[in-house]
Design an enzyme around this catalytic site. Structure first.
Site, short mmCIF file in Angstrom:
data_model
loop_
_atom_site.label_atom_id
_atom_site.label_comp_id
_atom_site.label_asym_id
_atom_site.label_seq_id
_atom_site.Cartn_x
_atom_site.Cartn_y
_atom_site.Cartn_z
CG ASP A 1 -1.84 1.16 1.28
OD1 ASP A 1 -2.33 1.56 0.21
OD2 ASP A 1 -2.10 1.69 2.38
CD GLU B 1 -4.40 2.13 -3.07
OE1 GLU B 1 -4.92 3.23 -3.35
OE2 GLU B 1 -4.17 1.74 -1.91
CG ASP C 1 -0.94 3.24 6.14
OD1 ASP C 1 -1.01 3.97 5.15
OD2 ASP C 1 -1.15 3.66 7.30
#
Length: 207
Positions: free
Chosen positions: A7, A68, A141
């Protein structure tokens, strides 16, 4: 299969590693949040995060990397930092010959919760349930990185997942599922895929 999910973020970068079996059961291997100080020069921040990513890659030897996908946001500075660390992660994976897949936030949410507009709490709760954890991984996160890794295994079907809407016959020929045969999570995932292919910017996991 072992997947490392990232992430990306310049201040906080979530990194999660999971093992996913053919029956879609997932096991937590490791999770961490790499940080870099706002007072450091940009090149030093990227170096610090790169070293942390390298350590996780070398220690856990994942077979796949999931990151991501970066989308434009109102905060240009934030999206620039996210894009920069994403580039670092892509480079490090490529140096190791690891296949990398970028997943949109909507895809991840749909895969994990069956709902492409789920909030962070819902994603974290489902990550904890899938991995058999007593608590939601924190900060967010960390949970997002694990969700990315799980999503990749389930979405691609390489760990026996059922999310993709095409299957195979015993002879290996692809078979297209009808909408009636799809699970709610599959339908949500397909909707997330369609929204990602048009000029609509999904909300980021970093809300």
């Amino acid at each position: 299969m072992r997947v490392l999910g990232i992430d990306p973020g310049l201040t906080r970068c979530g990194v999660g590693v999971v093992d996913v079996a053919g029956n879609r059961s997932a096991r937590l291997v490791d999770v961490t949040v790499l940080r870099s100080g706002l007072d450091l020069p940009l090149e030093q921040r990227l170096l610090m995060l790169a070293e942390g990513l390298e350590e996780m890659l070398d220690r856990h030897q994942p077979q796949f990397v999931a990151i991501e996908r970066v989308f434009a946001q109102n905060n240009v500075r934030t999206v620039m930092g996210t894009a920069q660390i994403s580039g670092v992660a892509l480079l490090l994976a490529a140096k190791r010959g690891l296949p990398v897949t970028l997943h949109t936030p909507s895809e991840v949410k749909a895969a994990i919760t069956g709902y492409g507009s789920a909030d962070k709490k819902q994603v974290g709760t489902m990550v904890a349930r899938i991995l058999g954890l007593t608590e939601i991984p924190k900060p967010a996160d960390a949970a997002d990185a694990l969700a990315l890794a799980i999503c990749h295994a389930w979405r691609t079907g390489i760990a026996g997942g059922t999310l993709p809407t095409t299957g195979s016959t015993p002879g290996g020929s692809p078979v297209q599922q009808t909408p009636a045969q799809q699970t709610p999570a599959q339908k949500a995932w397909r909707a997330a895929e369609r929204s990602a292919s048009v000029s609509v910017v999904p909300r980021s996991l970093k809300r």
